[in-house]
Design a protein around this motif. Structure first.
Motif, PDB file in Angstrom:
ATOM      1  N   VAL A  75       0.840  -1.202   0.000  1.00  0.00           N
ATOM      2  CA  VAL A  75       0.000   0.000   0.000  1.00  0.00           C
ATOM      3  C   VAL A  75       0.875   1.253   0.000  1.00  0.00           C
ATOM      4  CG1 VAL A  75      -1.723   1.286   1.327  1.00  0.00           C
ATOM      5  CG2 VAL A  75      -1.915  -1.190   1.124  1.00  0.00           C
ATOM      6  N   GLU A  76       1.939   1.234   0.801  1.00  0.00           N
ATOM      7  CA  GLU A  76       2.846   2.382   0.845  1.00  0.00           C
ATOM      8  C   GLU A  76       3.595   2.551  -0.468  1.00  0.00           C
ATOM      9  OE1 GLU A  76       5.310   1.640   4.184  1.00  0.00           O
ATOM     10  OE2 GLU A  76       3.705   1.959   5.664  1.00  0.00           O
ATOM     11  N   LYS A  77       3.916   1.452  -1.121  1.00  0.00           N
ATOM     12  CA  LYS A  77       4.591   1.547  -2.410  1.00  0.00           C
ATOM     13  C   LYS A  77       3.702   2.234  -3.444  1.00  0.00           C
ATOM     14  CE  LYS A  77       6.510  -1.232  -6.174  1.00  0.00           C
ATOM     15  NZ  LYS A  77       6.631  -2.595  -6.754  1.00  0.00           N
ATOM     16  N   GLU A  78       2.402   1.958  -3.400  1.00  0.00           N
ATOM     17  CA  GLU A  78       1.457   2.586  -4.321  1.00  0.00           C
ATOM     18  C   GLU A  78       1.062   3.994  -3.877  1.00  0.00           C
ATOM     19  OE1 GLU A  78       0.333   1.622  -7.155  1.00  0.00           O
ATOM     20  OE2 GLU A  78       0.939  -0.487  -7.261  1.00  0.00           O
ATOM     21  N   SER A 194      -4.051   2.754  -8.847  1.00  0.00           N
ATOM     22  CA  SER A 194      -3.455   2.190  -7.631  1.00  0.00           C
ATOM     23  C   SER A 194      -4.443   1.300  -6.889  1.00  0.00           C
ATOM     24  CB  SER A 194      -2.964   3.312  -6.715  1.00  0.00           C
ATOM     25  OG  SER A 194      -1.913   4.038  -7.321  1.00  0.00           O
ATOM     26  N   ALA A 195      -5.662   1.779  -6.725  1.00  0.00           N
ATOM     27  CA  ALA A 195      -6.678   0.988  -6.044  1.00  0.00           C
ATOM     28  C   ALA A 195      -6.997  -0.275  -6.830  1.00  0.00           C
ATOM     29  CB  ALA A 195      -7.941   1.823  -5.852  1.00  0.00           C
ATOM     30  N   PRO A 218      -1.683 -19.310   1.604  1.00  0.00           N
ATOM     31  CA  PRO A 218      -1.840 -17.921   2.039  1.00  0.00           C
ATOM     32  C   PRO A 218      -0.572 -17.106   1.764  1.00  0.00           C
ATOM     33  CG  PRO A 218      -2.531 -19.450   3.748  1.00  0.00           C
ATOM     34  CD  PRO A 218      -1.845 -20.262   2.698  1.00  0.00           C
ATOM     35  N   PHE A 219      -0.758 -15.833   1.533  1.00  0.00           N
ATOM     36  CA  PHE A 219       0.344 -14.891   1.292  1.00  0.00           C
ATOM     37  C   PHE A 219       1.189 -15.327   0.093  1.00  0.00           C
ATOM     38  CE2 PHE A 219       0.054 -15.459   6.076  1.00  0.00           C
ATOM     39  CZ  PHE A 219      -0.984 -14.565   6.227  1.00  0.00           C
ATOM     40  N   SER A 220       0.515 -15.718  -0.973  1.00  0.00           N
ATOM     41  CA  SER A 220       1.226 -16.229  -2.153  1.00  0.00           C
ATOM     42  C   SER A 220       2.080 -15.166  -2.821  1.00  0.00           C
ATOM     43  CB  SER A 220       0.219 -16.783  -3.167  1.00  0.00           C
ATOM     44  OG  SER A 220      -0.688 -15.766  -3.588  1.00  0.00           O
ATOM     45  N   GLN A 221       1.774 -13.899  -2.587  1.00  0.00           N
ATOM     46  CA  GLN A 221       2.552 -12.818  -3.185  1.00  0.00           C
ATOM     47  C   GLN A 221       3.784 -12.458  -2.349  1.00  0.00           C
ATOM     48  OE1 GLN A 221       1.457 -11.640  -6.295  1.00  0.00           O
ATOM     49  NE2 GLN A 221       0.153 -13.440  -5.945  1.00  0.00           N
ATOM     50  N   GLY A 222       3.935 -13.130  -1.210  1.00  0.00           N
ATOM     51  CA  GLY A 222       5.102 -12.896  -0.365  1.00  0.00           C
ATOM     52  C   GLY A 222       4.966 -11.641   0.467  1.00  0.00           C
ATOM     53  N   ARG A 223       6.031 -11.327   1.162  1.00  0.00           N
ATOM     54  CA  ARG A 223       6.049 -10.105   1.970  1.00  0.00           C
ATOM     55  C   ARG A 223       7.139  -9.191   1.458  1.00  0.00           C
ATOM     56  NH1 ARG A 223       7.867 -11.512   8.049  1.00  0.00           N
ATOM     57  NH2 ARG A 223       6.820 -13.452   7.571  1.00  0.00           N
ATOM     58  N   ARG A 224       6.867  -7.928   1.476  1.00  0.00           N
ATOM     59  CA  ARG A 224       7.829  -6.927   1.015  1.00  0.00           C
ATOM     60  C   ARG A 224       8.363  -6.179   2.224  1.00  0.00           C
ATOM     61  NH1 ARG A 224       8.838  -4.075  -3.707  1.00  0.00           N
ATOM     62  NH2 ARG A 224       7.176  -5.249  -4.747  1.00  0.00           N
ATOM     63  N   LYS A 225       9.686  -6.128   2.332  1.00  0.00           N
ATOM     64  CA  LYS A 225      10.292  -5.408   3.451  1.00  0.00           C
ATOM     65  C   LYS A 225      10.116  -3.911   3.254  1.00  0.00           C
ATOM     66  CE  LYS A 225      13.815  -8.895   4.468  1.00  0.00           C
ATOM     67  NZ  LYS A 225      15.276  -9.160   4.613  1.00  0.00           N
ATOM     68  N   LYS A 226       9.871  -3.249   4.361  1.00  0.00           N
ATOM     69  CA  LYS A 226       9.727  -1.802   4.287  1.00  0.00           C
ATOM     70  C   LYS A 226      11.064  -1.146   3.977  1.00  0.00           C
ATOM     71  CE  LYS A 226       5.741  -1.234   7.327  1.00  0.00           C
ATOM     72  NZ  LYS A 226       5.199  -0.518   8.497  1.00  0.00           N
ATOM     73  N   ARG A 227      10.955  -0.044   3.235  1.00  0.00           N
ATOM     74  CA  ARG A 227      12.174   0.678   2.867  1.00  0.00           C
ATOM     75  C   ARG A 227      12.788   1.335   4.091  1.00  0.00           C
ATOM     76  NH1 ARG A 227      10.559   4.495  -2.007  1.00  0.00           N
ATOM     77  NH2 ARG A 227      12.783   4.983  -1.812  1.00  0.00           N
TER      78      ARG A 227
END
Length: 279
Positions: A75-78, A194-195, A218-227
């Protein structure tokens, strides 16, 4: 004549006093729990007019952990703002304000951000919130985040093993319907690109696995580390540079001392050799 105590009696008395002091120190570790339990009845009596809350704090924390790790970085990336009507919005979490007032000072030291009282473990702080700061819960406007755990796979985040239990198709269908409702309310497809992208991402990340087939995880898209923040990067680089300069100086300094010592030994050996020459 006064009787004098023998040495064994003094030793036994000292042993008894040490045992009592040890038991007293061990009982102090449970004083906080007992104190909160004893005062909770008084507080409940004073706040009897407040509505009773039926919301699992542990499952609410698990749901927020899933949101933080598997959703918010995207969400923050978008650069997207989750609407207030979305149940995943922080303002809709019943315990969010209390969780933000938890201060972890050390491994075994927690502090209440409201009254600055300290506790050995987080569970004692949770009981303190329940007993002393129950009136700060925004019951009228906030909702129980634990209610959406079925859509967010909280059991996986809490370390449970859902594959050991038999899948209930009706429950899976209800959770999937709720998950799709969250995608529609949190990321309306008519609110821009974005939405639209986040709507599709939410369906793939959370909703697709809510079936009994077991084909999707579950969570098939993985997790993204925060910048990492710029200040953190700058401080890390400066720290590494200072460490490099320090060890370089230390190496040069020790090398200089070693070289100077060798020169002194060489001079002293030369002078002693000259003195030993025959006349």
């Amino acid at each position: 004549m006064k009787k004098k105590w023998s040495k064994p009696k003094w030793v036994s008395l000292l042993f008894i006093s040490l045992s009592l002091s040890l038991q007293l120190s061990q009982s102090m570790t449970t004083d906080q729990d007992n104190e909160e339990f004893a005062t909770s009845r008084t507080f409940r009596g004073e706040a009897s007019d407040m509505p009773e809350v039926h919301c699992s704090r542990e499952r609410s924390k698990a749901a927020w952990k899933v949101i933080e790790e598997y959703l918010m970085p995207y969400v923050e990336k978008e650069r997207y703002q989750i609407p207030r009507s979305c149940r995943l919005h922080p303002d809709n979490d019943l315990y969010r304000d209390q969780e933000q007032h938890k201060v972890r000072i050390d491994v075994y030291e927690w502090q209440c951000g409201y009254c600055k009282k300290r506790f050995y473990e987080e569970k004692f702080l949770d009981k303190h919130f329940e007993n002393r700061h129950h009136n700060l819960l925004n019951v009228s406007h906030s909702r129980c985040l634990a209610d959406v755990c079925g859509a967010l796979h909280c059991d996986v985040a809490m370390g449970a093993a859902p594959h050991k239990t038999k899948c209930n198709p009706a429950a899976a269908a209800r959770n999937k319907h709720m998950c799709e409702g969250l995608a529609d309310s949190c990321f309306p497809i008519n609110q821009g690109p974005s939405a639209n992208r986040l709507h599709e991402f939410f369906l793939r990340q959370f909703c697709d696995a809510l079936t009994c087939s077991g084909r999707r995880k579950p969570f098939s898209q993985g997790r993204r580390k925060k910048r990492m923040s710029i200040s953190y990067i700058v401080i890390s680089v400066l720290t590494l540079m200072l460490l490099l300069l320090y060890y370089t100086y230390l190496y040069i300094y020790r090398s200089g001392i070693k070289r100077g010592t060798q020169e002194l030994k060489r001079v002293s050996l030369t002078q002693s050799g000259r003195k030993k020459k025959p006349s």
